[in-house]
Motif scaffolding. Structure first.
Motif, PDB file in Angstrom:
ATOM      1  N   ARG A  17      37.879 -51.402 -17.721  1.00 13.07           N
ATOM      2  CA  ARG A  17      38.759 -50.020 -17.524  1.00 13.07           C
ATOM      3  C   ARG A  17      38.822 -49.410 -16.445  1.00 13.07           C
ATOM      4  N   MET A  18      39.830 -48.826 -16.284  1.00 14.27           N
ATOM      5  CA  MET A  18      40.173 -47.969 -14.771  1.00 14.27           C
ATOM      6  C   MET A  18      41.044 -46.573 -15.269  1.00 14.27           C
ATOM      7  N   THR A  19      40.379 -45.516 -14.790  1.00 13.56           N
ATOM      8  CA  THR A  19      40.940 -44.342 -15.169  1.00 13.56           C
ATOM      9  C   THR A  19      41.465 -43.778 -13.669  1.00 13.56           C
ATOM     10  N   ASP A  20      42.222 -42.611 -13.602  1.00 11.98           N
ATOM     11  CA  ASP A  20      42.932 -42.079 -12.465  1.00 11.98           C
ATOM     12  C   ASP A  20      41.595 -41.681 -11.508  1.00 11.98           C
ATOM     13  N   GLU A  21      40.391 -41.682 -11.962  1.00 13.03           N
ATOM     14  CA  GLU A  21      39.255 -41.437 -10.911  1.00 13.03           C
ATOM     15  C   GLU A  21      38.636 -42.677 -10.123  1.00 13.03           C
ATOM     16  N   ASP A  22      39.275 -43.605 -10.654  1.00  8.73           N
ATOM     17  CA  ASP A  22      38.668 -44.915 -10.517  1.00  8.73           C
ATOM     18  C   ASP A  22      39.537 -45.536  -9.259  1.00  8.73           C
ATOM     19  N   VAL A  23      40.810 -45.248  -9.145  1.00  9.36           N
ATOM     20  CA  VAL A  23      41.703 -45.594  -8.377  1.00  9.36           C
ATOM     21  C   VAL A  23      41.224 -45.505  -6.641  1.00  9.36           C
ATOM     22  N   LEU A  24      41.791 -46.591  -6.039  1.00  6.66           N
ATOM     23  CA  LEU A  24      41.599 -46.548  -4.550  1.00  6.66           C
ATOM     24  C   LEU A  24      42.753 -45.974  -3.888  1.00  6.66           C
ATOM     25  N   PHE A  25      42.640 -45.793  -2.649  1.00  5.53           N
ATOM     26  CA  PHE A  25      43.719 -45.024  -1.734  1.00  5.53           C
ATOM     27  C   PHE A  25      44.003 -45.852  -0.482  1.00  5.53           C
ATOM     28  N   ARG A  26      45.255 -46.187  -0.093  1.00  7.18           N
ATOM     29  CA  ARG A  26      45.492 -46.549   1.004  1.00  7.18           C
ATOM     30  C   ARG A  26      45.558 -45.442   2.013  1.00  7.18           C
ATOM     31  N   SER A  27      44.911 -45.830   3.157  1.00  3.46           N
ATOM     32  CA  SER A  27      44.870 -44.650   4.288  1.00  3.46           C
ATOM     33  C   SER A  27      45.916 -44.475   4.863  1.00  3.46           C
ATOM     34  N   GLU A  28      46.330 -43.173   5.265  1.00  2.00           N
ATOM     35  CA  GLU A  28      47.617 -42.809   6.002  1.00  2.00           C
ATOM     36  C   GLU A  28      47.168 -42.977   7.183  1.00  2.00           C
ATOM     37  N   TYR A  29      46.098 -42.786   7.672  1.00  8.25           N
ATOM     38  CA  TYR A  29      45.773 -42.980   9.090  1.00  8.25           C
ATOM     39  C   TYR A  29      45.241 -44.289   9.534  1.00  8.25           C
ATOM     40  N   VAL A  30      45.905 -44.840  10.477  1.00 13.98           N
ATOM     41  CA  VAL A  30      45.600 -46.088  11.019  1.00 13.98           C
ATOM     42  C   VAL A  30      45.059 -45.987  12.347  1.00 13.98           C
ATOM     43  N   SER A  31      43.939 -46.634  12.878  1.00  9.77           N
ATOM     44  CA  SER A  31      43.519 -46.761  14.035  1.00  9.77           C
ATOM     45  C   SER A  31      44.319 -47.409  15.042  1.00  9.77           C
ATOM     46  N   GLU A  32      44.251 -46.916  16.276  1.00 10.76           N
ATOM     47  CA  GLU A  32      45.081 -47.646  17.435  1.00 10.76           C
ATOM     48  C   GLU A  32      44.778 -49.026  17.367  1.00 10.76           C
ATOM     49  N   SER A  33      45.315 -49.789  18.364  1.00  5.79           N
ATOM     50  CA  SER A  33      45.107 -51.179  18.176  1.00  5.79           C
ATOM     51  C   SER A  33      43.873 -51.494  19.132  1.00  5.79           C
ATOM     52  N   GLU A  34      43.480 -50.488  20.084  1.00  8.11           N
ATOM     53  CA  GLU A  34      42.225 -50.698  20.786  1.00  8.11           C
ATOM     54  C   GLU A  34      41.125 -49.514  20.684  1.00  8.11           C
ATOM     55  N   CYS A  35      40.111 -49.566  20.537  1.00  7.85           N
ATOM     56  CA  CYS A  35      39.150 -48.610  20.601  1.00  7.85           C
ATOM     57  C   CYS A  35      38.941 -47.912  22.052  1.00  7.85           C
ATOM     58  N   GLU A  36      39.436 -46.563  21.940  1.00 11.83           N
ATOM     59  CA  GLU A  36      39.098 -45.876  23.168  1.00 11.83           C
ATOM     60  C   GLU A  36      37.554 -45.879  23.719  1.00 11.83           C
ATOM     61  N   ALA A  37      36.878 -45.665  22.649  1.00 11.92           N
ATOM     62  CA  ALA A  37      35.336 -45.412  22.826  1.00 11.92           C
ATOM     63  C   ALA A  37      34.688 -46.477  23.542  1.00 11.92           C
ATOM     64  N   LEU A  38      35.389 -47.901  23.061  1.00  8.19           N
ATOM     65  CA  LEU A  38      34.579 -48.871  23.932  1.00  8.19           C
ATOM     66  C   LEU A  38      34.775 -49.047  25.245  1.00  8.19           C
ATOM     67  N   PRO A  39      33.520 -48.782  26.130  1.00 11.86           N
ATOM     68  CA  PRO A  39      33.716 -49.180  27.549  1.00 11.86           C
ATOM     69  C   PRO A  39      34.301 -50.101  27.935  1.00 11.86           C
ATOM     70  N   ASP A  40      35.054 -50.072  29.118  1.00 12.39           N
ATOM     71  CA  ASP A  40      35.584 -51.071  29.473  1.00 12.39           C
ATOM     72  C   ASP A  40      35.028 -52.766  29.943  1.00 12.39           C
ATOM     73  N   ASP A  41      33.907 -52.363  30.250  1.00 12.21           N
ATOM     74  CA  ASP A  41      33.016 -53.628  30.569  1.00 12.21           C
ATOM     75  C   ASP A  41      32.867 -54.668  29.519  1.00 12.21           C
ATOM     76  N   TYR A  42      33.057 -54.092  28.290  1.00  9.66           N
ATOM     77  CA  TYR A  42      32.434 -54.952  27.075  1.00  9.66           C
ATOM     78  C   TYR A  42      33.795 -55.563  26.217  1.00  9.66           C
ATOM     79  N   GLU A  43      33.522 -56.808  25.758  1.00  7.52           N
ATOM     80  CA  GLU A  43      34.741 -57.609  25.148  1.00  7.52           C
ATOM     81  C   GLU A  43      34.789 -56.819  23.808  1.00  7.52           C
ATOM     82  N   ASP A  44      33.901 -56.651  23.161  1.00  5.89           N
ATOM     83  CA  ASP A  44      34.075 -56.257  21.866  1.00  5.89           C
ATOM     84  C   ASP A  44      32.607 -55.663  21.416  1.00  5.89           C
ATOM     85  N   VAL A  45      32.715 -55.263  19.912  1.00  8.92           N
ATOM     86  CA  VAL A  45      31.594 -54.412  19.410  1.00  8.92           C
ATOM     87  C   VAL A  45      30.321 -54.959  19.624  1.00  8.92           C
TER      88      VAL A  45
END
Lengths: 525, 801
Positions: A17-45
Motif C-alpha cells: 500500500r502507498m498513499t500520498d503521505e508515503d511518497v518520498l521526494f527528491r531534494s531540490e538542494y544538492v550539496s557542493e561537490s566539496e564540503c567547505e566545513a572540512l578543514p584542509d588538512d583532512y582527506e575525508d570525514v
C-alpha cells in the motif's frame, strides 16, 4: 483524506500500500561537490573524525553530516530497479541545465525522523505541503527550498505532478520488431491532443517522457525512420491526463499511462524478458497489439519482397498465459485492440476488399454537437463497417489468429492503420548504406482509432452505434458474454407451485459471464 | 573469432526458422566458453548502446564507431560498436563486437599495449564476419611511454595531472559523474592518452577502468569519455595544458599523500621503477588484507611499507598519520598489518605521543581481532604508558573500559608506580564504586579488590560515604514499616564497617546509625508488629524508649488479650508523656493504638473508640480506674443482653443501637451499682460528672437525641432523685428544645417518681425552670384529657355499645 497511489514502475513492489503521505521526494538542494566545513588538512570525514581534536569537532561533524546528506549520488533502490532493465532511461532535458541527474538527487522520506531534521514543519504539525485538493505535493527544506519531485517509496522512480489524484488506467502498446510500433507511437503522441479533442477529451501531458520520446523518434520527410526499440530496456511510461466535461459530474479527470513494450519480449524463449515486463501488461486495463502485415501469410505470400514473419499468435499466446496464470481456460477480459499496421502498403491493399481499402484511407471523424464541439463518443458508426470487413478478412485468411482471439480473449477488436501514409525511399548514408525515410507528405490514417476504442472500453467516452462483434449483456451491460453450448440453448421456465411442471420454453444462445443472464442474441443485427 | 580469445556480439538480428523470419535485439556470435559473468557484463554494455536515435554520429559528424574499454575487476572488455548499419527492415541498426579478456591473465593488466594495439580491423560489423576465424589479432605498433607522452604533449607534471584526475574519478566517492578528457578527435591520440593513463595506474584500477571514445546516451558506470571539447563538462581535464576541474587542493593533497602515484609519475621513464612498482604494490596490498588489491588506504600503506620498510619517519606528525591510516584501514586480523601497527605504536610510546580517542577505539577493536601476540603486547604497553602519563581521573576512565582479566594484569604493574597507586585509588573510589556502590556486594568487591593498596584513603572515604548512603537509602523502608529490610541493611552496613574500623569507632558508627534510624520512626509509620526488631535499634534515648514503649502496648494486648491492661498501659504512657506529646501528637498516637487494637479485635462492647478515647483522656488515676471498671461493667452487661456474645453480634449491636438509649440503660445501671458501692467517690469526684456529661453530650452529637428519661436517670445517678433536674444546669441536651407534648408523652419518670423533683426545680428557679414548668403543665393537661376520655368511654359516648 489520503490518496492511494499505484507506482507506474514497480506497482508498489508487488502490491503493497502507498498513499500520498508515503511518497518520498527528491531534494531540490544538492550539496557542493566539496564540503567547505572540512578543514584542509583532512582527506575525508573518516580521517577528520580520527585526527581532529579541536573543541568544534562535533559542530564540524554535524556540518559534514548535513553535507553528506544532500550529496549527489547513486540511489540504491532506484539503481536496483533499473539494473534489471540495463540501466535507467529516465531523462529530463532540465537535468543538463542543472548539471544534476534527477535520479542522483537525495531522496528524502518526510516520515523518517532522521530526515525530518532537514525539513521545515508545517502549520498542521506535519512535514507535508498539500495542494488545494489536500494531496501531499511538496515538502520544504530547512533552507526554505520546496521540493515537489515526488518518487515512489519502493523503487524511487518519479511520480508526475498530480499523479495519484485521479483514477489511473494503464495501457500497453506491443509490437514485434518491424511492426512499426515506434513510428506509430511517435505519430500518435505527437497528435494526441488533436485525437483526444475529436472525442471531446482534453489530453494534458504530465511528464517529460512524451517530449523525450518524440525528440528521440522524430518522424519527418527525408529523415531516417527511428531504430527499433531495445528489447530489454524499459522505456519511460508516457503519462496523460484525460479531462472531459461531463454534463452530470462536471470536469472529470483521469490519468492514462501508456507503456511501450517491445514485442520480442513475448516471443519464444524469452521467459526472462517476459518475467521482467509482465507486470506492465498484467496491470494494463487495455492493450494495443501492432501486427506487421507481413505476419499474415496471405500478405507476405503475395509480396515480391515478402518474407513470412513470426505468427502474431505467438506473442498473443504468451500474453494470454500471463493473464491466466492459474487457469488457462479462462478468457482474458482486458480489451485488446489488434492493429494491422502499414495498411497503405500495396501488398496490403491488394488483399483487402476495395471497400475496406477505401475506408481505411479515410480519416477518423469525430461527432460534433450542435455547439460545434465534439461529443465524447467513439464514432462506432464509421468504425462498424471497417470492423465487419476486418473480421471477415481475418476469419477468411488468418483463422489461427481468429480462433486464438475468440478462445482466449473476451474483448477485442481489429483495426488497420497507417502511421506514415506515404511511401518511404532509401536514403544513402556516408558509409554507403541506405536507410528508409518517408517521401512525404506524411498522412497518417486511423492511428487514433484503436486508442479511441480503448477510451470507449475504459469508460472515458461512449459510442454512437453498435460495434460488430461486440455483444453486450442486455441485463447488466457487461462486455463479457459467451455463446451457449448447443445442449443448453433451451431455457425452460417451470410453474411457480408445481415446480416440476414446465410452463414455457424459450430459445437462448448467449449468457453473460458477469451476471449469468441468458438471452437470444440476433447475430444478424 | 580470434583463437583463444572470447567474444560476444550484439545486434538487431534477423533469424529464419523454416519460412518464418523473426528478428530482434540479441547477443550473437558468442564464444562457447564465455563465462556467464562476462556475458552479462557485455550484454549490459552492449544493450545500453542499442538506443539508436536517428543517425548516430561522432564529434566529427561521421557515423559513430564507438570504442569502449570496460573492466569490472574480473574481465576487461574491448568493444567496438559500429552504427549506421541496417536491419532487415532497413532501419538503423548497430553491430557491437566485444573481446573479453579475463583479468587473471596478468599480462593484459601489466602491459597496456596488449589492449591498446588491437587494430580496429579485428572488430567486425556483421555476424558472418564476426564468426570468421583468425589466429591472432592484427595489431598496431606498440606504444612506449616516452613517445606516447610526446605524442600527447605531456611532461611529467601534465601526465601527473591527467592520471590523478582519472584516479580521483575512480576512487573518490564524491565524484559520481564521468571525467571528460580532451583530445584531438583522432583515435591515435586517444589510444596514446589511454596508454599513458594505464601506464601510471595501479593494477587494480587498470582492471576496473571503463572508457568510451564518445559520450554515449547511457553512461553506465563509465569513468572516462573522450571529447574534443571537454571544458563545459563538470569533471574534465585538458591533458596538454593541465587545466582540470577535478584536482582541488584537498584532492591533490590527498593523492600526493598516497605516494605511489607521484612515485610512478616521477619515475615514469625509469623502466626499473615501472617494471616492479605496481606488481609489488599489489602483492603488498593483498598481503595487508585486501584480496582484490583495490583498497586505497591499504595501497597507501603498502607503498610506505615497500619504501620505508622498518624505518620510522622522523616527523612525529608523519608517524601519527601513518598509524592513523593503519588503524582506520579495514584489514582486521591481518598479521602483517598488525605487525606494522605494533611497530608504529612502539615508536609512538617511545616518542611519548598519544592517540585520539577514536584511534584508540580503532586500536582496541583491532587488538580484539588480532591473531598475533605482538600487537597485544604493544597495546598493553601503550595502555600502561597512557596510565602513567595521564592524570588519575582520565586514567581511571581507561581502566574502566578494560575487561577484568586485562585490568588485573595492569593492577600489578600500577602498584609498582607511585602514580599508579594514585590512579588505582582514584579508580576504586570514583569509577568502580560509582558502578558497584549501589549494593553491599559491590562495595564488598571494591573493598576486597582495593585491599592491594596500602594507602587507599580516597577509596576508604568513598566506601564510607557509599555504605552510609546505602544505609540511609534503606531507612526509607522505615516509612513503610519494613523494619526487616532495614535490619538486613543495618547488618550489612555494620559488616562493612567492621572490616574497616576498630571497636571504638564501630561503637560511634553504631550510635549514629541507630540515631538516624529513630529519626525516621514516627507515630504514623511505627509498625506495632515489629517490637522485637525495634529493640535491636534501642539506643536508650528518650525517643527510642518512647517508641519501644508504645510498641510494647499492643504487643502485650496481642499476647495476653487483656484489654484492661491495654488501657492501663496506654493511660500510664499518656500520663508520662503528657507534656511532651502535645495535643495533636497525642491524638495521633492514640489513633494508631486504637486502630491497632480494633484491627486485632481485642476490644469488647460497643463503641470501643469512645471508650478508648474516654479512658485515655482521664488523667486522674482513681477516676481512670473507676471508668475502667465501668467499661468492664458495660461490656458484661452487653454480654448478658445479647446471649450470643460473639463478636459479630456485638458489632451489629454496636452499629445498630449502640448509641441508643437501650444501650445506655445498661450503662446507667452499671454506673449506679458502682457508685452505690463507692459512695465517697460519687460525692467527691467532679471529674466523673464532667466525663459522663461530656460523654453523653458527645453521644448525642453523633446520634438521635436522648429522651428526657435518660437525662433524668443520669441526673439522679449523679446527684439524687430529688435533685435529678440539676443535670440541666451543666448540660444542655437537645431534649430542652424539643416539643413539650412529645417530650412529656415519651417520659415515664416525669409521670411517676420525678414529678416532685420537677416541681421543686421550678420552685427553686433552676436555669431551665421555664421549660420544666411547661413540661409539668403539659403533663397536667395530658392527665386531664385522659380522665375525660375515660369518662366518655364509661358513659357510652359516642353512644354505642
Amino acid at each position: 483524506m489520503s490518496y492511494e497511489i499505484t507506482c507506474p514502475y514497480c506497482f508498489n513492489d508487488g502490491g503493497k500500500r502507498m498513499t500520498d503521505e508515503d511518497v518520498l521526494f527528491r531534494s531540490e538542494y544538492v550539496s557542493e561537490s566539496e564540503c567547505e566545513a572540512l578543514p584542509d588538512d583532512y582527506e575525508d570525514v573518516e580521517d577528520f573524525k580520527r585526527r581532529y581534536t579541536g573543541a568544534d569537532k562535533e559542530e564540524i561533524l554535524q556540518k559534514l553530516k548535513d553535507w553528506e546528506f544532500f550529496k549527489e549520488g547513486k540511489d540504491e533502490e532506484y539503481e536496483k530497479f533499473w539494473s534489471r532493465f540495463g540501466g535507467t532511461t529516465e531523462k529530463n532535458p532540465a537535468d543538463d541545465v542543472l548539471k544534476v541527474m534527477a535520479y542522483h538527487r537525495k531522496v528524502i522520506d518526510p516520515n523518517k525522523p532522521e530526515h525530518q531534521r532537514y525539513l521545515k514543519k508545517q502549520a498542521d504539525g506535519t512535514y507535508f505541503i498539500r495542494d488545494r485538493q489536500g494531496m501531499v505535493s511538496q515538502i520544504e527544506l530547512y533552507n526554505g527550498e520546496k521540493c515537489n519531485r515526488r518518487v515512489c517509496r519502493f523503487c524511487h522512480n518519479p511520480l508526475p505532478e498530480e499523479y495519484g489524484k485521479y483514477p489511473v488506467k494503464f495501457a500497453s502498446i506491443i509490437g514485434i520488431t518491424g511492426a512499426g510500433k515506434t513510428v506509430y507511437l511517435s505519430q500518435l503522441l505527437s497528435k494526441m491532443k488533436g485525437y483526444a479533442t475529436k472525442v471531446g477529451l482534453t489530453a494534458v501531458v504530465s511528464n517529460p517522457g512524451v517530449r523525450v520520446f518524440l525528440n528521440n523518434n522524430k518522424i519527418a520527410v527525408g529523415e531516417y525512420l527511428p531504430g527499433s526499440t531495445p528489447a530489454n530496456r524499459l522505456q519511460q511510461p508516457l503519462f496523460y491526463e484525460m479531462v472531459k466535461d461531463d454534463p452530470r459530474e462536471g470536469k472529470v479527470t483521469e490519468t492514462f499511462v501508456l507503456y511501450d513494450v517491445a514485442g520480442e519480449v513475448f516471443a519464444h524463449d524469452t521467459s526472462e524478458l517476459v518475467r521482467k515486463f509482465s507486470p506492465f501488461i498484467e496491470h494494463s486495463s487495455g492493450v494495443i497489439v501492432l501486427i506487421d502485415p507481413m505476419q499474415f501469410e496471405v500478405i507476405s505470400g503475395t509480396s515480391k519482397k515478402g518474407q513470412k514473419l513470426d505468427d502474431p499468435t505467438t506473442a498473443l499466446g504468451t500474453i494470454h498465459h500471463l493473464f491466466a496464470e492459474n487457469d488457462t481456460h479462462e478468457k482474458c477480459k482486458i480489451p485488446f485492440a489488434i492493429c494491422i499496421s502499414k495498411s497503405d502498403m500495396e501488398e496490403v491493399q491488394n488483399v483487402l476488399s476495395k471497400n475496406l481499402s477505401g475506408m481505411l484511407l479515410d480519416d477518423v471523424v469525430g461527432i460534433k454537437k450542435s455547439n460545434g464541439l465534439y461529443e465524447t463518443v467513439f464514432n462506432a458508426k464509421a468504425y462498424a463497417p471497417i470492423a465487419k470487413e476486418l473480421n471477415k478478412f481475418i476469419m477468411e485468411n488468418e483463422m489461427e489468429l481468429a480462433t486464438m482471439m475468440q478462445t482466449n480473449y473476451a474483448s477485442y477488436a481489429y483495426f488497420a492503420i497507417t502511421a506514415l501514409g506515404c511511401p518511404v525511399e532509401e536514403v544513402k548514408m556516408e558509409n554507403g548504406n541506405s536507410m528508409y525515410a518517408p517521401v512525404g507528405p506524411i498522412l497518417p490514417k486511423r492511428v487514433e482509432e484503436p486508442l479511441l476504442w480503448l477510451f470507449y472500453r475504459l469508460g472515458y467516452i461512449g459510442k454512437n452505434a453498435t460495434i460488430p462483434g461486440e455483444i453486450i449483456c442486455p441485463s447488466c451491460g457487461s462486455f463479457y458474454t459467451e455463446e451457449l453450448p448447443e445442449d443448453e440453448r433451451v431455457l425452460i421456465t417451470y410453474h411457480k407451485i408445481l415446480k416440476f411442471w414446465p410452463k414455457s420454453k424459450k430459445f437462448v444462445n448467449r449468457y453473460c459471464t458477469c451476471c449469468g443472464y441468458k438471452w437470444e442474441h440476433d447475430y444478424e443485427e | 573469432m580470434i583463437k583463444d580469445v572470447l567474444q560476444c556480439c550484439y545486434t538487431n538480428a534477423s533469424r529464419e526458422v523454416g519460412n518464418v523470419v523473426g528478428s530482434g535485439w540479441e547477443a550473437v556470435c558468442v564464444s562457447e566458453g564465455l563465462p556467464s559473468e562476462a556475458y552479462s557484463m557485455c550484454r549490459k554494455i552492449q544493450s545500453a548502446n542499442s538506443c539508436i536515435n536517428g543517425v548516430m554520429t561522432d564529434e566529427n559528424g561521421k557515423i559513430l564507431n564507438l570504442l569502449e574499454i570496460s573492466g569490472n575487476g574480473t574481465f576487461i572488455c574491448m568493444i567496438r560498436t559500429q552504427y549506421g548499419l541496417l536491419d532487415r527492415m532497413k532501419r538503423a541498426n548497430m553491430f557491437s563486437h566485444a573481446y573479453v579478456f579475463p583479468c587473471k591473465d596478468n599480462d593484459f593488466v601489466k602491459d597496456p599495449n596488449r589492449l591498446l594495439t588491437i587494430d580496429n580491423g579485428n572488430f567486425k560489423t556483421d555476424e558472418q564476419a564476426a564468426m570468421e576465424k583468425a589466429e591472432d589479432f592484427t595489431r598496431l605498433p606498440a606504444f612506449d611511454i616516452v613517445h606516447a607522452m610526446e605524442k600527447c604533449g605531456l611532461d611529467n607534471k601534465k601526465l601527473g595531472v591527467m592520471v590523478k584526475c582519472v584516479y580521483a574519478q575512480m576512487m573518490d566517492k564524491n565524484i559520481v559523474k564521468p571525467l571528460f578528457i580532451q583530445y584531438d578527435g583522432t583515435e591515435e591520440h586517444m589510444r596514446a592518452l589511454l596508454f599513458c593513463i594505464y601506464y601510471c595506474l595501479p593494477f587494480s584500477l587498470r582492471r576496473r577502468l571503463s572508457v568510451a571514445s564518445v559520450r554515449t546516451e547511457n553512461t553506465v558506470d563509465k569513468n572516462i569519455f573522450f571529447t574534443k571539447s571537454a571544458k563545459g563538462q563538470e569533471y574534465y581535464v585538458v591533458p596538454e595544458t593541465g587545466e582540470n576541474s577535478v584536482l582541488t587542493d584537498r584532492v591533490d593533497k590527498k593523492l600526493t599523500g598516497l605516494g605511489f602515484l607521484d612515485f610512478a609519475i616521477n619515475g615514469v621513464t625509469d623502466p626499473s621503477i615501472q617494471n616492479d612498482l605496481f606488481k609489488r604494490l599489489e602483492e603488498n596490498t593483498i598481503e595487508l588484507g585486501d584480496p582484490n588489491g583495490t583498497n586505497e588506504l591499504l595501497m597507501k600503506i603498502a607503498f610506505i611499507w615497500m619504501r620505508a620498510d622498518n624505518k620510522m619517519p622522523e616527523d612525529d606528525k608523519e608517524l601519527y598519520l601513518r598509524l592513523n591510516d593503519a588503524l582506520r584501514s579495514n584489514s582486521l586480523g591481518n598479521e602483517k598489518m598488525d605487525r606494522y601497527i605494533a611497530m608504529l605504536l612502539k615508536e609512538t610510546i617511545k616518542r611519548k605521543l598519544v592517540l585520539t580517542p577514536e584511534s584508540e577505539a580503532d586500536l582496541k577493536n583491532r587488538v580484539s581481532c588480532s591473531k598475533t601476540t605482538e600487537l597485544k603486547k604493544i597495546n598493553e604497553e601503550y595502555n600502561f604508558y597512557r596510565f602513567k602519563e595521564l592524570p588519575p581521573e582520565e586514567a581511571s576512565n581507561y581502566l574502566a573500559k578494560m575487561g577484568d582479566a586485562e585490568r588485573a594484569g595492569f593492577v600489578g604493574r600500577l602498584l609498582k608506580e607511585e602514580n599508579g597507586k594514585k590512579i588505582l585509588d582514584h579508580f576504586y573510589a570514583n569509577v568502580m564504586l560509582k558502578t558497584l556502590g549501589n549494593s553491599w556486594e559491590g562495595i564488598e568487591k571494591v573493598i576486597n579488590e582495593s585491599d592491594v593498596l596500602e594507602d587507599r584513603s580516597e577509596t576508604d572515604e568513598k566506601i564510607d560515604l557509599c555504605a552510609w548512603e546505602l544505609f540511609q537509602k534503606s531507612l526509607k523502608n522505615v516509612e513503610r514499616g519494613d523494619i526487616e529490610t532495614v535490619i538486613d541493611d543495618f547488618t550489612s552496613f555494620k559488616g562493612i564497617m567492621e572490616k574497616k574500623y576498630e571497636p571504638d569507632s564501630l561503637k560511634k558508627i553504631d550510635e549514629e546509625a541507630k540515631k538516624s534510624f529513630w529519626e525516621k520512626v514516627s507515630e504514623s509509620n511505627i509498625n506495632f508488629d515489629m517490637y522485637d526488631k525495634y529493640i535491636i535499634f534501642d539506643n536508650k534515648t528518650e525517643r527510642s524508649e518512647f517508641f519501644i514503649r508504645l510498641c510494647e502496648i499492643p504487643r502485650r494486648l496481642v499476647e495476653n488479650g487483656d484489654v484492661d491492661d491495654f488501657f492501663a498501659r496506654s493511660h500510664e504512657m499518656f500520663t508520662i508523656y503528657k507534656t511532651k506529646l502535645g495535643t495533636n501528637l497525642r491524638e495521633r498516637v492514640m489513633g494508631r493504638l486504637a486502630g491497632y487494637a480494633l484491627k486485632n479485635g481485642s476490644f469488647l462492647g460497643s463503641d470501643p473508640e469512645m471508650w478508648f478515647k474516654t479512658l485515655t483522656e482521664i488523667e486522674n488515676d482513681k477516676v481512670f480506674r473507676s471508668a475502667l471498671a465501668l467499661y468492664d461493667q458495660c461490656v458484661e452487661l452487653e454480654r448478658k443482653t445479647f446471649p450470643q456474645t460473639e463478636k459479630d453480634s456485638m458489632d451489629a449491636f454496636g452499629r445498630d443501637i449502640g448509641r441508643e438509649a437501650a444501650d445506655l440503660r445498661g450503662f446507667f445501671s452499671a454506673f449506679r451499682n458502682y457508685l452505690l458501692n463507692s459512695e465517697e467517690e460519687r460525692i467527691n469526684s467532679s471529674e466523673i460528672v464532667h466525663i459522663v456529661e461530656k460523654t453523653f453530650a458527645e453521644l448525642e452529637k453523633r446520634s438521635d437525641s436522648f429522651s428526657l428519661d435518660v437525662w433524668l436517670k443520669l441526673g439522679s445517678l449523679i446527684y439524687s432523685d430529688e435533685d435529678c433536674f440539676r443535670i440541666f444546669e451543666d448540660v444542655k441536651p437537645r431534649v430542652l428544645s424539643e416539643d413539650e407534648s412529645k417530650v412529656v408523652s415519651e417520659s415515664e419518670l416525669l409521670k411517676k417518681g420525678f414529678r416532685d423533683a420537677a416541681e421543686n426545680y421550678v420552685k427553686e428557679r433552676g436555669s431551665e425552670f421555664k421549660i420544666v414548668k411547661k413540661w409539668l403543665s403539659e403533663l397536667s393537661h395530658a392527665e386531664r384529657s385522659a380522665d375525660d376520655a375515660k369518662k366518655k368511654f364509661h358513659f357510652g359516648w359516642p353512644g354505642k355499645k
